[in-house]
Design an enzyme around this catalytic site. Structure first.
Site, short mmCIF file in Angstrom:
data_model
loop_
_atom_site.label_atom_id
_atom_site.label_comp_id
_atom_site.label_asym_id
_atom_site.label_seq_id
_atom_site.Cartn_x
_atom_site.Cartn_y
_atom_site.Cartn_z
N HIS A 82 28.69 43.37 16.92
CA HIS A 82 27.38 42.74 16.79
C HIS A 82 26.43 43.09 17.96
O HIS A 82 25.40 43.70 17.77
CB HIS A 82 27.54 41.21 16.76
CG HIS A 82 28.48 40.70 15.73
ND1 HIS A 82 28.18 40.64 14.38
CD2 HIS A 82 29.73 40.18 15.85
CE1 HIS A 82 29.21 40.13 13.72
NE2 HIS A 82 30.15 39.84 14.58
O1 RIB Z 1 27.78 35.95 15.28
C1 RIB Z 1 28.03 36.96 16.24
C2 RIB Z 1 27.55 36.55 17.58
O2 RIB Z 1 28.24 35.39 18.01
C3 RIB Z 1 27.84 37.61 18.67
O3 RIB Z 1 26.85 37.55 19.66
C4 RIB Z 1 29.15 37.16 19.23
O4 RIB Z 1 29.33 37.56 20.59
C5 RIB Z 1 29.00 35.67 19.17
O5 RIB Z 1 28.27 35.26 20.32
#
Ligand code: RIB
Ligand code: CA
Length: 315
Positions: free
Chosen positions: A244
């Site tokens: 992500h």
């Molecule tokens: O949903 C994904 C996000 O939530 C990313 O930033 C992961 O590190 C968590 O913080």
């Protein structure tokens, strides 16, 4: 080459945050990382701070200051994600104890002071976790909002819907009131939601390629990814896991790899059922003003090639 961009990274490490931070710190020609501000999220603040110091240590970029920020959401009890990131928030390779120390200035004060010091429109906020630090800074010093160049944030979901509830993505869900403040602030927003990050899936070949680098950084990223991906591959049945947060830094480096639409996005803060949902008007069915570039897709292979090329620069 485009001018070097000044950024503040706001983060809740988290293995994917760690890869994003290494990507940024391995790109000094393009990114001037003024500081790393830490927030409670994936794990409590004490651990996200410890992890940020460990990650900065791996990068060798001891010139980049790290600041502890808010330890809980604006109005709610904190929500964490040890089931995804492990008890430390950075499970994978054993990194021992941090050598670096955090600054004594609070992260929110650093954000305010930096935006007031730097030329207006020159600092980008790259946020990888809940938006508590940013919203607190905006509440305390509304004058800084107009000075922000843009906020490039990982958060939200539309077609992908939620990952922490059926409706909400984790970063928004943890502090929906903070997200609402940021999305209503008028700041220039680039949103990297699950819609795009779920297309940025790791692969065994990519992880093996990192190990083949024979570097500590390569081994660290491979071990974090091995650990981090088990949750998503079991949940979604996919071969790899979505990286992500590196999408935020990759957008800063190569926005041409991403595609999206400038649309209206608002945050649900009233309904318990859909709390933290990013209500994205992708099809333009409302007359609500567009407030965000909402990214829906990327060139996955070019993204991973960029990641490998930059991680390979680190020892
Ligand atoms: O949903 C994904 C996000 O939530 C990313 O930033 C992961 O590190 C968590 O913080
Ligand atoms: Ca994160």
């Amino acid at each position: 080459m485009a001018a070097k961009q000044k950024i503040i990274i706001d983060t809740d490490p988290g293995q994917d945050d760690a890869v994003a931070i290494l990507l940024a710190l391995a790109s000094p020609e393009e990114l001037d990382v003024l500081g790393i501000t830490v927030v409670a999220g994936n794990v409590p603040l004490a651990l996200t701070l410890r992890n940020a110091l460990l990650i900065t240590g791996i990068s060798g970029r001891t010139d980049v200051p790290v600041f502890a920020g808010c330890d809980r959401p604006l109005k709610r009890e904190g929500v964490t994600a040890e089931e995804v990131h492990g008890a430390t928030g950075l499970d994978g390779i054993d990194l021992g104890d941090p050598v670096l120390r955090a600054e004594t200035t609070h992260a929110v004060d650093f954000i305010i002071e930096t935006l007031r010091r730097e030329e207006p429109g020159t600092v980008t906020l790259c946020t990888l976790g809940p938006l508590t630090n940013i919203a607190t800074a905006f509440n305390r010093a509304p004058d800084i909002i107009a000075r922000v160049k843009r906020i490039v944030l990982m958060g939200g979901a539309y077609f992908e819907v939620g990952n922490v509830t059926p409706a909400a993505e984790f970063n928004i869900y943890v502090d929906p009131e903070a997200a609402d403040i940021v999305f209503r602030s008028g700041a220039d927003l680039v949103v990297l939601p699950l819609d795009v990050t779920h297309k940025a899936l790791t692969s065994r070949a990519w992880i093996d390629g990192l190990r083949a680098l024979g570097t500590h950084a390569g081994e660290a990223v491979a071990s974090w990814t091995d650990f981090f991906e088990r949750f998503d591959t079991q949940k979604y049945g996919s071969e790899g896991a979505p990286l992500h947060d590196p999408c935020v830094i990759a957008w800063m480096l190569r926005p041409d790899l991403f595609q999206g639409r400038h649309i209206n996005v608002e945050i649900e803060t009233g309904s318990e059922l859909t709390l933290g949902m990013t209500v994205a008007d992708w099809w333009g069915v409302t007359k609500r003003e567009p407030n965000a570039l909402f990214i829906g897709s990327l060139d996955r292979d070019a993204f991973y090639a960029l990641l490998t090329e930059r991680i390979a620069r680190l020892k």
